[in-house]
Design a protein around this motif. Structure first.
Motif, PDB file in Angstrom:
ATOM      1  N   GLY A  13      33.529  41.140  24.642  1.00 30.78           N
ATOM      2  CA  GLY A  13      32.899  40.055  23.902  1.00 30.78           C
ATOM      3  C   GLY A  13      32.074  39.135  24.781  1.00 30.78           C
ATOM      4  N   ALA A  14      32.180  39.280  26.106  1.00 34.81           N
ATOM      5  CA  ALA A  14      31.410  38.429  27.010  1.00 34.81           C
ATOM      6  C   ALA A  14      29.945  38.844  26.991  1.00 34.81           C
ATOM      7  CB  ALA A  14      31.953  38.545  28.431  1.00 34.81           C
ATOM      8  N   LEU A  15      29.055  37.864  27.162  1.00 35.34           N
ATOM      9  CA  LEU A  15      27.630  38.160  27.323  1.00 35.34           C
ATOM     10  C   LEU A  15      27.389  38.449  28.797  1.00 35.34           C
ATOM     11  CD1 LEU A  15      25.755  35.579  25.084  1.00 35.34           C
ATOM     12  CD2 LEU A  15      25.852  38.044  24.807  1.00 35.34           C
ATOM     13  N   ILE A  16      26.813  39.611  29.080  1.00 33.79           N
ATOM     14  CA  ILE A  16      26.576  40.054  30.444  1.00 33.79           C
ATOM     15  C   ILE A  16      25.073  40.133  30.685  1.00 33.79           C
ATOM     16  CG2 ILE A  16      26.988  41.880  32.149  1.00 33.79           C
ATOM     17  CD1 ILE A  16      29.573  40.564  31.122  1.00 33.79           C
ATOM     18  N   ARG A  17      24.615  39.470  31.718  1.00 35.22           N
ATOM     19  CA  ARG A  17      23.204  39.531  32.119  1.00 35.22           C
ATOM     20  C   ARG A  17      23.097  40.501  33.293  1.00 35.22           C
ATOM     21  NH1 ARG A  17      22.320  34.358  32.596  1.00 35.22           N
ATOM     22  NH2 ARG A  17      21.431  34.210  30.516  1.00 35.22           N
ATOM     23  N   TYR A  18      22.085  41.350  33.269  1.00 40.91           N
ATOM     24  CA  TYR A  18      21.879  42.287  34.369  1.00 40.91           C
ATOM     25  C   TYR A  18      20.432  42.223  34.835  1.00 40.91           C
ATOM     26  CZ  TYR A  18      20.094  45.286  30.631  1.00 40.91           C
ATOM     27  OH  TYR A  18      19.399  45.786  29.555  1.00 40.91           O
ATOM     28  N   THR A  19      20.248  42.518  36.121  1.00 38.37           N
ATOM     29  CA  THR A  19      18.911  42.445  36.701  1.00 38.37           C
ATOM     30  C   THR A  19      18.799  43.369  37.908  1.00 38.37           C
ATOM     31  OG1 THR A  19      17.249  40.961  37.637  1.00 38.37           O
ATOM     32  CG2 THR A  19      19.540  40.451  38.140  1.00 38.37           C
ATOM     33  N   ASP A  20      17.573  43.765  38.193  1.00 39.66           N
ATOM     34  CA  ASP A  20      17.298  44.509  39.424  1.00 39.66           C
ATOM     35  C   ASP A  20      16.688  43.592  40.481  1.00 39.66           C
ATOM     36  OD1 ASP A  20      14.734  44.128  38.490  1.00 39.66           O
ATOM     37  OD2 ASP A  20      14.241  46.254  38.347  1.00 39.66           O
ATOM     38  N   ASN A  21      16.640  42.288  40.185  1.00 42.72           N
ATOM     39  CA  ASN A  21      16.148  41.247  41.089  1.00 42.72           C
ATOM     40  C   ASN A  21      14.659  41.355  41.423  1.00 42.72           C
ATOM     41  OD1 ASN A  21      18.664  39.862  41.382  1.00 42.72           O
ATOM     42  ND2 ASN A  21      19.330  41.562  42.664  1.00 42.72           N
ATOM     43  N   SER A  22      13.907  42.052  40.607  1.00 42.49           N
ATOM     44  CA  SER A  22      12.463  42.117  40.819  1.00 42.49           C
ATOM     45  C   SER A  22      11.787  41.085  39.907  1.00 42.49           C
ATOM     46  CB  SER A  22      11.930  43.523  40.515  1.00 42.49           C
ATOM     47  OG  SER A  22      12.084  43.831  39.151  1.00 42.49           O
ATOM     48  N   PRO A  23      10.613  40.584  40.308  1.00 42.36           N
ATOM     49  CA  PRO A  23       9.924  39.599  39.464  1.00 42.36           C
ATOM     50  C   PRO A  23       9.368  40.248  38.194  1.00 42.36           C
ATOM     51  CG  PRO A  23       8.589  40.163  41.361  1.00 42.36           C
ATOM     52  CD  PRO A  23       9.902  40.846  41.556  1.00 42.36           C
ATOM     53  N   LYS A  24       9.308  39.465  37.136  1.00 42.25           N
ATOM     54  CA  LYS A  24       8.783  39.955  35.868  1.00 42.25           C
ATOM     55  C   LYS A  24       7.267  40.115  35.977  1.00 42.25           C
ATOM     56  CE  LYS A  24       8.770  38.981  30.921  1.00 42.25           C
ATOM     57  NZ  LYS A  24       9.266  38.097  29.870  1.00 42.25           N
ATOM     58  N   PRO A  25       6.739  41.301  35.636  1.00 43.71           N
ATOM     59  CA  PRO A  25       5.289  41.500  35.712  1.00 43.71           C
ATOM     60  C   PRO A  25       4.569  40.783  34.569  1.00 43.71           C
ATOM     61  CG  PRO A  25       6.365  43.496  34.943  1.00 43.71           C
ATOM     62  CD  PRO A  25       7.445  42.513  35.265  1.00 43.71           C
ATOM     63  N   PRO A  26       3.288  40.511  34.726  1.00 41.83           N
ATOM     64  CA  PRO A  26       2.512  39.874  33.649  1.00 41.83           C
ATOM     65  C   PRO A  26       2.486  40.752  32.395  1.00 41.83           C
ATOM     66  CG  PRO A  26       1.290  39.834  35.712  1.00 41.83           C
ATOM     67  CD  PRO A  26       2.490  40.704  35.938  1.00 41.83           C
ATOM     68  N   ALA A  27       2.345  40.118  31.245  1.00 37.93           N
ATOM     69  CA  ALA A  27       2.371  40.819  29.953  1.00 37.93           C
ATOM     70  C   ALA A  27       1.258  41.853  29.826  1.00 37.93           C
ATOM     71  CB  ALA A  27       2.291  39.824  28.813  1.00 37.93           C
ATOM     72  N   ARG A  28       0.158  41.657  30.536  1.00 39.74           N
ATOM     73  CA  ARG A  28      -0.957  42.600  30.408  1.00 39.74           C
ATOM     74  C   ARG A  28      -0.624  43.981  30.989  1.00 39.74           C
ATOM     75  NH1 ARG A  28      -2.629  39.131  34.614  1.00 39.74           N
ATOM     76  NH2 ARG A  28      -3.118  40.241  36.543  1.00 39.74           N
ATOM     77  N   THR A  30       1.609  46.441  30.415  1.00 31.87           N
ATOM     78  CA  THR A  30       2.616  46.800  29.411  1.00 31.87           C
ATOM     79  C   THR A  30       3.614  47.843  29.906  1.00 31.87           C
ATOM     80  OG1 THR A  30       1.080  48.393  28.438  1.00 31.87           O
ATOM     81  CG2 THR A  30       1.140  46.174  27.469  1.00 31.87           C
ATOM     82  N   LYS A  31       3.168  48.838  30.631  1.00 29.53           N
ATOM     83  CA  LYS A  31       4.097  49.874  31.120  1.00 29.53           C
ATOM     84  C   LYS A  31       5.034  49.310  32.179  1.00 29.53           C
ATOM     85  CE  LYS A  31       1.240  53.856  30.054  1.00 29.53           C
ATOM     86  NZ  LYS A  31       0.509  55.007  30.576  1.00 29.53           N
ATOM     87  N   ARG A  38      13.792  47.435  31.001  1.00 24.06           N
ATOM     88  CA  ARG A  38      14.891  48.396  30.999  1.00 24.06           C
ATOM     89  C   ARG A  38      15.926  48.082  32.083  1.00 24.06           C
ATOM     90  NH1 ARG A  38      10.677  51.885  29.599  1.00 24.06           N
ATOM     91  NH2 ARG A  38      10.287  52.534  31.739  1.00 24.06           N
ATOM     92  N   SER A  39      15.522  47.346  33.102  1.00 22.27           N
ATOM     93  CA  SER A  39      16.425  47.013  34.207  1.00 22.27           C
ATOM     94  C   SER A  39      16.811  45.544  34.247  1.00 22.27           C
ATOM     95  CB  SER A  39      15.769  47.386  35.536  1.00 22.27           C
ATOM     96  OG  SER A  39      15.533  48.762  35.602  1.00 22.27           O
ATOM     97  N   ASN A  40      16.383  44.763  33.282  1.00 20.41           N
ATOM     98  CA  ASN A  40      16.666  43.333  33.240  1.00 20.41           C
ATOM     99  C   ASN A  40      16.900  42.932  31.791  1.00 20.41           C
ATOM    100  OD1 ASN A  40      15.809  42.242  36.138  1.00 20.41           O
ATOM    101  ND2 ASN A  40      14.349  43.821  35.510  1.00 20.41           N
ATOM    102  N   GLY A  41      18.078  42.429  31.499  1.00 14.97           N
ATOM    103  CA  GLY A  41      18.362  42.039  30.119  1.00 14.97           C
ATOM    104  C   GLY A  41      19.731  41.413  29.992  1.00 14.97           C
TER     105      GLY A  41
END
Length: 157
Positions: A13-28, A30-31, A38-41
């Motif tokens: 029931g716990a909310l778990i955050r996961y990350t690969d510690n990389s910066p989020k790329p700009p929205a433009r 898309t791939k 897929r590696s951060n959520g």
């Protein structure tokens, strides 16, 4: 924290955050953004599984996160679940634990316990079971010292 720490310490029931510690790329891009997502959520911990032996190898322990649902007109069409193994290279953290007094609706299946729903009260949990029709679901109140189980198979409609 590592995936093994989540397996050892995080409650269902716990909310778990996961990350690969990389910066989020700009929205433009898309791939690249889709790959990053897929590696951060974040997701709710719904299942923990022990290592599973097979004839030629042993699958490591794992846990499953419920990340969300896609629905239309109140009907869930797709449920997004993501399973991470104990040897995952991602970094995990417990974002939120279930509050004492909340009620876990659990189903024992295949030697594992799976969280079906996290309700605010026993009444809400019983209503959810009646609506969804899980006959073998059981209730567990968060924060009960000895893991008392309230109810059983007779609670379902």
């Amino acid at each position: 924290m590592s995936a093994i720490t989540i397996l050892d310490t995080a409650p269902l029931g716990a909310l778990i955050r996961y990350t690969d510690n990389s910066p989020k790329p700009p929205a433009r891009f898309t791939k690249k953004l889709a790959a990053w997502e897929r590696s951060n959520g974040i997701g709710r911990l719904v299942k923990k599984e022990p290592p599973r032996p097979y004839p030629t190898w042993i699958a490591p322990a794992s846990f499953t996160l419920h990340e969300g649902n896609f629905s239309s007109d109140g009907v869930i069409l797709v449920t997004i679940m993501r399973t991470h193994s104990a040897d995952s290279a991602l970094t995990f953290e417990v974002a939120e634990e279930p509050q004492p007094g909340q009620v876990r609706v659990l189903l024992d299946f295949g030697g594992c316990t799976e969280l079906l729903h996290l309700a605010e009260s026993v009444t809400a949990a019983e209503l959810w079971i009646a609506k969804e029709g899980y006959r073998n679901a059981r209730l567990e109140i968060v924060g009960s010292e000895d893991g008392d189980r309230a109810g059983g198979a007779e609670l379902a409609a």
